[in-house]
Design a protein around this motif. Structure first.
Motif, mmCIF file in Angstrom:
data_model
loop_
_atom_site.group_PDB
_atom_site.id
_atom_site.type_symbol
_atom_site.label_atom_id
_atom_site.label_comp_id
_atom_site.label_asym_id
_atom_site.label_seq_id
_atom_site.Cartn_x
_atom_site.Cartn_y
_atom_site.Cartn_z
ATOM 1 N N GLY A 83 -9.462 11.849 1.952
ATOM 2 C CA GLY A 83 -9.518 10.713 2.874
ATOM 3 C C GLY A 83 -8.200 9.990 3.090
ATOM 4 O O GLY A 83 -8.129 9.070 3.889
ATOM 5 N N VAL A 84 -7.157 10.410 2.371
ATOM 6 C CA VAL A 84 -5.874 9.704 2.472
ATOM 7 C C VAL A 84 -4.763 10.717 2.708
ATOM 8 O O VAL A 84 -4.772 11.810 2.131
ATOM 9 N N ARG A 85 -3.810 10.359 3.568
ATOM 10 C CA ARG A 85 -2.614 11.181 3.759
ATOM 11 C C ARG A 85 -1.470 10.670 2.887
ATOM 12 O O ARG A 85 -0.784 11.435 2.226
ATOM 13 N N SER A 86 -1.279 9.368 2.889
ATOM 14 C CA SER A 86 -0.198 8.835 2.063
ATOM 15 C C SER A 86 -0.425 7.358 1.746
ATOM 16 O O SER A 86 -1.160 6.673 2.461
ATOM 17 N N VAL A 87 0.177 6.934 0.659
ATOM 18 C CA VAL A 87 0.155 5.523 0.270
ATOM 19 C C VAL A 87 1.587 5.110 -0.052
ATOM 20 O O VAL A 87 2.285 5.825 -0.766
ATOM 21 N N THR A 88 2.000 3.974 0.494
ATOM 22 C CA THR A 88 3.322 3.437 0.166
ATOM 23 C C THR A 88 3.147 2.059 -0.448
ATOM 24 O O THR A 88 2.391 1.237 0.075
ATOM 25 N N VAL A 89 3.838 1.847 -1.551
ATOM 26 C CA VAL A 89 3.732 0.592 -2.279
ATOM 27 C C VAL A 89 5.143 0.013 -2.453
ATOM 28 O O VAL A 89 6.073 0.755 -2.754
ATOM 29 N N ILE A 90 5.275 -1.270 -2.215
ATOM 30 C CA ILE A 90 6.537 -1.953 -2.553
ATOM 31 C C ILE A 90 6.237 -2.884 -3.720
ATOM 32 O O ILE A 90 5.287 -3.670 -3.663
ATOM 33 N N HIS A 91 7.019 -2.767 -4.757
ATOM 34 C CA HIS A 91 6.758 -3.541 -5.968
ATOM 35 C C HIS A 91 8.075 -3.679 -6.710
ATOM 36 O O HIS A 91 8.976 -2.879 -6.521
ATOM 37 N N ASP A 92 8.190 -4.687 -7.568
ATOM 38 C CA ASP A 92 9.486 -4.832 -8.242
ATOM 39 C C ASP A 92 9.738 -3.688 -9.232
ATOM 40 O O ASP A 92 10.781 -3.051 -9.208
ATOM 41 N N ASN A 93 8.751 -3.406 -10.067
ATOM 42 C CA ASN A 93 8.918 -2.432 -11.139
ATOM 43 C C ASN A 93 8.573 -1.023 -10.646
ATOM 44 O O ASN A 93 7.509 -0.799 -10.069
ATOM 45 N N ALA A 94 9.474 -0.066 -10.865
ATOM 46 C CA ALA A 94 9.272 1.277 -10.312
ATOM 47 C C ALA A 94 8.141 2.020 -11.016
ATOM 48 O O ALA A 94 7.360 2.723 -10.376
ATOM 49 N N ALA A 95 8.029 1.884 -12.342
ATOM 50 C CA ALA A 95 6.973 2.594 -13.066
ATOM 51 C C ALA A 95 5.603 2.136 -12.578
ATOM 52 O O ALA A 95 4.702 2.958 -12.328
ATOM 53 N N GLU A 96 5.442 0.838 -12.402
ATOM 54 C CA GLU A 96 4.158 0.317 -11.911
ATOM 55 C C GLU A 96 3.909 0.736 -10.471
ATOM 56 O O GLU A 96 2.778 1.044 -10.092
ATOM 57 N N ALA A 97 4.984 0.751 -9.664
ATOM 58 C CA ALA A 97 4.840 1.178 -8.269
ATOM 59 C C ALA A 97 4.387 2.638 -8.220
ATOM 60 O O ALA A 97 3.527 3.013 -7.410
ATOM 61 N N ASP A 98 4.939 3.451 -9.104
ATOM 62 C CA ASP A 98 4.596 4.869 -9.177
ATOM 63 C C ASP A 98 3.108 5.035 -9.481
ATOM 64 O O ASP A 98 2.361 5.711 -8.751
ATOM 65 N N ALA A 99 2.656 4.379 -10.549
ATOM 66 C CA ALA A 99 1.253 4.466 -10.937
ATOM 67 C C ALA A 99 0.348 3.900 -9.847
ATOM 68 O O ALA A 99 -0.707 4.465 -9.537
ATOM 69 N N ALA A 100 0.776 2.793 -9.226
ATOM 70 C CA ALA A 100 -0.055 2.146 -8.210
ATOM 71 C C ALA A 100 -0.209 3.028 -6.974
ATOM 72 O O ALA A 100 -1.302 3.123 -6.407
ATOM 73 N N ALA A 101 0.876 3.694 -6.549
ATOM 74 C CA ALA A 101 0.791 4.548 -5.364
ATOM 75 C C ALA A 101 -0.262 5.633 -5.598
ATOM 76 O O ALA A 101 -1.064 5.954 -4.709
ATOM 77 N N THR A 102 -0.288 6.193 -6.798
ATOM 78 C CA THR A 102 -1.283 7.215 -7.120
ATOM 79 C C THR A 102 -2.684 6.615 -7.182
ATOM 80 O O THR A 102 -3.628 7.164 -6.613
ATOM 81 N N ALA A 103 -2.820 5.468 -7.863
ATOM 82 C CA ALA A 103 -4.140 4.852 -8.016
ATOM 83 C C ALA A 103 -4.729 4.475 -6.655
ATOM 84 O O ALA A 103 -5.918 4.706 -6.401
ATOM 85 N N LEU A 104 -3.908 3.937 -5.751
ATOM 86 C CA LEU A 104 -4.421 3.539 -4.435
ATOM 87 C C LEU A 104 -4.758 4.763 -3.599
ATOM 88 O O LEU A 104 -5.706 4.752 -2.806
ATOM 89 N N PHE A 105 -3.980 5.834 -3.781
ATOM 90 C CA PHE A 105 -4.283 7.083 -3.078
ATOM 91 C C PHE A 105 -5.669 7.570 -3.491
ATOM 92 O O PHE A 105 -6.496 7.935 -2.667
ATOM 93 N N VAL A 106 -5.924 7.553 -4.810
ATOM 94 C CA VAL A 106 -7.218 8.008 -5.317
ATOM 95 C C VAL A 106 -8.327 7.059 -4.875
ATOM 96 O O VAL A 106 -9.416 7.481 -4.491
ATOM 97 N N ALA A 107 -8.051 5.765 -4.864
ATOM 98 C CA ALA A 107 -9.066 4.775 -4.492
ATOM 99 C C ALA A 107 -9.532 4.979 -3.054
ATOM 100 O O ALA A 107 -10.706 4.817 -2.746
#
Lengths: 167, 350, 125
Positions: free
Chosen positions: B274-298
């Motif tokens: 259901g998703v092609r891509s997710v882009t996240v802007i966040h201060d911390n890169a590690a959290e942004a990395d995990a969040a982009a994946t989590a939102l993609f799955v969500a």
């Protein structure tokens, strides 16, 4: 009781500064199409003072105008004051530099033009570096400088006419 | 008369100089691409001295070396050793290079309701993504996926006690594919700042963190269009921000007309749909990395609450119909580069 | 002391001030500020990925009648050689300004310099 001894020059400075401040305040009530554009009519007093009494007196008049004017308008040490102070300083430096040129002196029109342009450029640099370092602001610069050239010419011609009258 | 003319010219030059002060500085950009340890890193440094440029490249190279050697999911090293020990169910002393990733990802696992789940290494391996070459298909058998899912591997089964770690679930196998890169970029940026570098972009394979500015303007980032070659949007970054994009086009194979990509939904065991891509802007890169994946799955329906729990302030999701889901603050920052304005569904503010 | 209304030195200042204005407009009102950032090369109708003018390099591009050599140096770009008869592309020399266009039509190679407005520092994917 001590009285502060005052000289004729002090009186002169006070009188001229009062005149400049009056114009400065009157002008601040005028609506401005662009922030920072004011006819700069107080410049007339500065240039006339410069031509008649010299740079020292003119510098006093300018600085009194900026400080006292801002106190009266309630903008002392505010951003507006910082802009106005930088502009005044830039124009004084420019006038000082112009005075150093040997040979035939510039007339009121040349001084006025240089002062107005330095004033505007000084204000602009202060505004850009201190308050809004946004590239979009740079687009305003040519417009502001055009206005500075126009107002500088007009006030210069007024001073020239005034001086001719006095003579 | 002649001399005065010369002086006047000098005077005008002085006026020009005053005007010139407010103009942008000269180009002082150092741009380079480093290919180390299987990752293409694109670095931009503004206003750095040659010594700083050299230092930056050394820092990046060393950090990529750590990432490659210590956190590799299938080549023997500290992470594969950790995974071996996790199977035993016993306490063991965790390699120091792996420990901080476990600690931080346990927390992100919980905050993402388990959608960011680095414990599903076995599933990723079953799908064939634990290989330098992409699998050709067919996809794994449904029964194999179901039996792995039934064992319910999750980060909550991993306990940490000082230097020691154990897993109460033998199916837990760590894969930091959606985290290690962000973590490495954070370490790189920390060290760049220590080296006195204030204006830089570190872009590792399309995921980046930017600090400072490009001279008189912010850094400008183009975001890839997941649908076709070219750009979806541009954003400007100021200060210190990371931009992470997860897309179904990054690692995938097609089999029988279906695309199977590397972002596995830990709830279904299949690539997230259901998703092609997710882009996240966040201060911390590690959290942004995990969040982009989590939102993609969500997915398009559930990304919002997960983003809130992860404290993400800017998120943009492109669904499989090309519709863009994002929060208003993100919408205010993106400039679309597409020919037609895409359809946009705004969420509440994050 | 007799003073002219406007002295000759004044006239010089006025002329310089008025000459300054168009320059200010051209310097501050064009986003590109004159100099381009990257070159887009089109070969036989197909566009290559944009190439930064910041990175010095020499490219050999296969056109429809042979290889053309394009050199990028100091933020400028030029045709170094081309297999065409007229050699106009080579004689046109260096190009660096935004919007500047150079082409070797016989070899069906064209290049266009673009400015910073369309340029991104890096890409997220």
């Amino acid at each position: 009781m001590n009285t502060l001894a005052t000289t004729a020059e002090d009186h002169r400075i006070a009188l001229l500064a009062a005149l400049a401040i009056t114009i400065h305040i009157a002008e601040s009530a005028l609506p401005s199409p662009l922030p920072g554009i004011k006819p700069g009519l107080a410049n007339i007093v500065t240039i006339a003072t410069l031509c008649i009494y010299g740079l020292r007196t003119a510098a006093w008049v300018v600085m009194l105008r900026v400080v006292v004017g801002s106190l009266l308008l309630g903008t002392f040490l505010s951003p507006t004051f910082a802009l106005s102070f930088t502009g005044a300083l830039a124009s004084l430096i420019m006038l000082g530099a112009a005075r150093l040129i040997p040979g035939q002196r510039l007339g009121p029109v040349g001084y006025s033009l240089l002062a107005a342009m330095a004033h505007m450029a000084g204000q602009f640099i202060a505004a850009y570096w201190l308050f809004i370092p946004h590239p979009a602001l740079l687009h305003l610069f040519p417009i502001l400088m055009t206005a500075a050239v126009l107002f500088g010419l007009v006030s210069g011609i007024i001073v020239a006419a005034m001086l001719k009258h006095i003579q | 008369m002649k001399r005065r003319g010369k002086h006047l010219v000098l005077l005008i030059l002085a006026a020009l100089l005053i005007a010139g002060c407010s103009r942008p500085q000269q180009q002082r950009l150092h741009h380079a691409q480093l290919f180390s340890f299987g990752t293409l890193v694109d670095i931009s440094l503004w206003g750095a001295s040659p010594a700083q440029v050299e230092e930056a490249e050394r820092i990046i190279h060393r950090q990529l070396q750590i990432m490659h050697n210590a956190w590799h999911a299938w080549q023997p090293g500290p992470l594969t050793a950790t995974n071996q020990q996790l199977r035993s169910g016993e306490w063991f002393v965790c390699p120091p290079a792996v420990m901080p990733l476990i600690v931080q990802s346990k927390q992100l696992y919980r905050r993402s309701n388990g959608l960011f789940n680095p414990a599903i290494g076995q599933l990723v391996s079953l799908w064939g993504f634990h290989s330098d070459t992409l699998p050709q298909g067919p996809p794994p058998a449904a029964t194999a996926i179901a039996s792995l899912l039934a064992q319910n591997p999750g980060m909550d089964a991993v306990s940490v006690d000082g230097q020691r770690v154990r897993s109460t679930n033998p199916a837990v196998q760590l894969d930091f594919g959606a985290f290690a890169k962000g973590y490495a970029i954070d370490r790189i940026v920390e060290k760049l700042v220590d080296a006195g570098i204030g204006n830089a972009i570190i872009n590792a394979g399309g995921d980046l963190r930017a600090i400072g500015r490009h001279g008189d303007r912010p850094w400008r980032i183009g975001i890839r269009n997941p649908d076709r070659p070219g750009l979806l949007a541009g954003i400007e970054l100021a200060g210190d921000e990371s931009v992470f994009t997860s897309g179904d086009y990054e690692r995938f194979y097609e089999y029988g007309g279906t695309r199977y990509h590397h972002i596995i939904d830990p709830r279904t065991g299949y690539p997230a749909r259901g998703v092609r891509s997710v882009t996240v802007i966040h201060d911390n890169a590690a959290e942004a990395d995990a969040a982009a994946t989590a939102l993609f799955v969500a997915g398009p329906r559930d990304w919002y609450p997960i983003a809130r729990q992860l404290d993400i302030k800017y998120a943009m999701l492109v669904d499989d119909k090309g519709t863009i889901h994002m929060n208003p603050a993100m919408a205010a920052r993106v400039q679309f580069e597409t020919a037609d304005q895409p359809e946009i569904i705004l969420s509440k503010e994050l | 002391m007799k003073t002219d209304l406007i002295t000759r030195a004044d006239w010089l200042v006025i002329a310089a001030a008025i000459a300054l204005l168009p320059w200010l407009y051209s310097a501050f009102w064009s986003d590109n500020r004159g100099v381009g950032d990257e070159v887009h090369i089109v070969v036989d109708g197909k566009e290559l990925p944009a190439i930064s003018l910041q990175q010095d390099q020499t490219l050999t591009i296969q056109g429809s009648i042979g290889p053309s050599v394009v050199k990028i140096a100091d933020g400028r770009v030029r045709f170094l050689s081309s297999p065409c008869r007229g050699q106009q592309c080579v004689h046109s020399g260096w190009h660096q300004h935004n919007g500047e266009f150079a082409a070797c039509l016989p070899n069906r190679i064209a290049m266009l310099i673009t400015g910073s407005a369309a340029r991104f520092d890096t890409f997220s994917y």
